[in-house]
Design an enzyme around this catalytic site. Structure first.
Site, PDB file in Angstrom:
ATOM      1  N   ASP A   9     -10.810   2.540  -3.452  1.00 57.58           N
ATOM      2  CA  ASP A   9     -11.236   1.201  -3.034  1.00 57.58           C
ATOM      3  C   ASP A   9     -12.654   0.912  -3.511  1.00 57.58           C
ATOM      4  O   ASP A   9     -13.527   1.790  -3.492  1.00 57.58           O
ATOM      5  CB  ASP A   9     -11.222   1.085  -1.513  1.00 57.58           C
ATOM      6  CG  ASP A   9      -9.824   1.000  -0.938  1.00 57.58           C
ATOM      7  OD1 ASP A   9      -8.857   1.041  -1.703  1.00 57.58           O
ATOM      8  OD2 ASP A   9      -9.717   0.885   0.305  1.00 57.58           O
ATOM      9  N   ASP A  51       0.834  -1.201   0.000  1.00 61.04           N
ATOM     10  CA  ASP A  51       0.000   0.000   0.000  1.00 61.04           C
ATOM     11  C   ASP A  51       0.872   1.255   0.000  1.00 61.04           C
ATOM     12  O   ASP A  51       2.100   1.162   0.129  1.00 61.04           O
ATOM     13  CB  ASP A  51      -0.937  -0.039   1.210  1.00 61.04           C
ATOM     14  CG  ASP A  51      -2.304   0.542   0.913  1.00 61.04           C
ATOM     15  OD1 ASP A  51      -2.423   1.397   0.009  1.00 61.04           O
ATOM     16  OD2 ASP A  51      -3.279   0.150   1.590  1.00 61.04           O
TER      17      ASP A  51
END
Length: 409
Positions: free
Chosen positions: A223, A162
């Site tokens: 997301d 990430d």
């Protein structure tokens, strides 16, 4: 209720191949990776006493591995079982190494990896390029080599990396490059999943040629959520930016529109069919985020649909793209191996019932997809042969749900 309609079809066609971009040279992800990832469904649930079935724990991944091996998921191609954020202890160990939370992962990641491997599956894990993960656990900044060696020693097969909590874009880019090289130096085959372009885009246009040299797949957009509005926003973003992202995708490196949320709570059946079909058209990594221990037979049938997965996994490795837009309808195509094509008709109108969308087969493959003739097979929402059509024919599709239809001469 939202409606989505599309037809996938294959057609023999002679399409000019795009020049292949240099890809990460680790020999992995030659087709889009497939598996299961905990994040969208289970988030950062860490209270195992209050909610043991949802808790991000060793038990969750063992149970999911059991189901994936026993109920056809592994055989359908879903080979990775991936841990996302919140698996770590709050601090590194006395040697500076990452460590799993000892209460939630009492056996440790090495033994969990061994168990997953014993089921014929592969284990993925999560870390972050910054000094903390997005959920506030220890990040990999200034520990890239050590963390890569740790993951390899545990038998990890995929790293989701990430991009939270990196101080500058330069440090972000350097971190993604460094971890890629560090993983390769371990000598273990570890698929490298990046979020590099997503964190660049608010400030600068990503250099996808460079990103593909370091990453096996990469996130570009927000997301995914368990909602139709989220799926639509991903499709809209992809169509808007297709000129810069489609050409870079191919064996070894893929655009990642995020997880499949089929089998959860937010999508109607037609919307679930839409996500599955469009992720196949986009040559997307197929990572489910759902509870495979409790999934409907309909969702299982859709997620394990062999014909749709074959489109997604087509070895030519070309990503699909939008070729026409007419009011609420969109026409997408994806070149496939054997000079075939997959085509999708997407109806975004969210009121009323099914509608017919008619288009000429000359639209497909720059006029070559069905020249001089092609056979057509619908794949979704049900499988059936449509017969042989000539180059000058038109095709009429009742567009309420996604339809997948292959063409061949």
């Amino acid at each position: 209720m939202a409606a989505a309609g599309r037809a996938l079809r294959w057609a023999l066609a002679a399409a000019a191949a795009l020049a292949a971009a240099l890809a990460l040279d680790n020999g992995l992800a030659r087709t889009p990776p497939m598996g299961w990832l905990h994040w969208e469904r289970f988030l950062c649930a860490t209270d195992c006493a209050a909610d043991p079935r949802r808790c991000v724990s060793e038990q969750l991944f063992v149970e999911m591995a059991d189901v994936m091996a026993a109920e056809g998921w592994r055989d359908a191609g879903y080979e990775f079982i991936c841990i996302d954020d919140c698996w770590m202890a709050p601090t590194r160990d006395e040697h500076g190494r990452l460590q799993a939370d000892p209460k939630r992962f009492p056996s440790g990641i090495r033994k969990l990896a061994d168990y997953v491997h014993s089921k014929g599956l592969k284990l993925g894990i999560y870390s972050d390029v910054g000094n903390k993960t997005c959920a506030g656990f220890p990040g990999s900044y200034d520990h890239y080599d050590l963390d890569a060696q740790t993951f390899a020693s545990w038998g990890v097969d995929l790293l989701k990396f990430d991009g939270c909590n990196s101080d500058t874009l330069e440090l972000l880019a350097e971190g993604y490059r460094h971890m890629s090289l560090a993983l390769n130096r371990t000598g273990r085959s570890i698929v490298y999943s990046c979020e590099w372009p997503f964190y660049l885009r608010p400030v600068q246009q990503p250099n996808y040629t460079e990103i593909k040299q370091y990453c096996n797949h990469w996130r570009n957009f927000f997301d995914v959520y368990d909602s139709w509005s989220s799926i639509k926003s991903i499709l809209d973003w992809t169509a808007l930016h297709q000129d810069s992202i489609v050409k870079i995708a191919g064996p070894g490196g893929w655009n990642d529109p995020d997880m499949l949320v089929i089998g959860n709570f937010g999508l109607s059946w037609d919307q679930a069919v839409t996500q599955m079909a469009m992720w196949a058209i986009m040559a997307a990594p197929l990572f489910m985020s759902n509870d495979l221990r409790h999934i409907s037979p309909e969702a299982k049938w859709l997620l394990q649909n062999k014909e749709v997965i074959a489109i997604n996994q087509d070895p030519l490795g070309r990503q699909g793209y939008q070729i026409a837009k007419d009011k609420n309808f969109e026409l997408w195509e994806r070149p496939l191996s054997g000079q075939a094509y997959a085509t999708a008709v997407l109806n975004k109108q969210e009121i009323g019932g099914p509608q017919n969308f008619t288009f000429s087969l000359t639209f497909l493959g720059n006029g070559l997809a069905c020249n001089p003739a092609c056979s057509i097979r619908q794949v979704l929402p049900a499988s059936r042969d449509w017969g042989v059509y000539s180059w000058v024919s038109s095709l009429s599709v009742e567009a309420f749900t996604t339809q997948v239809i292959p063409l061949g001469l």
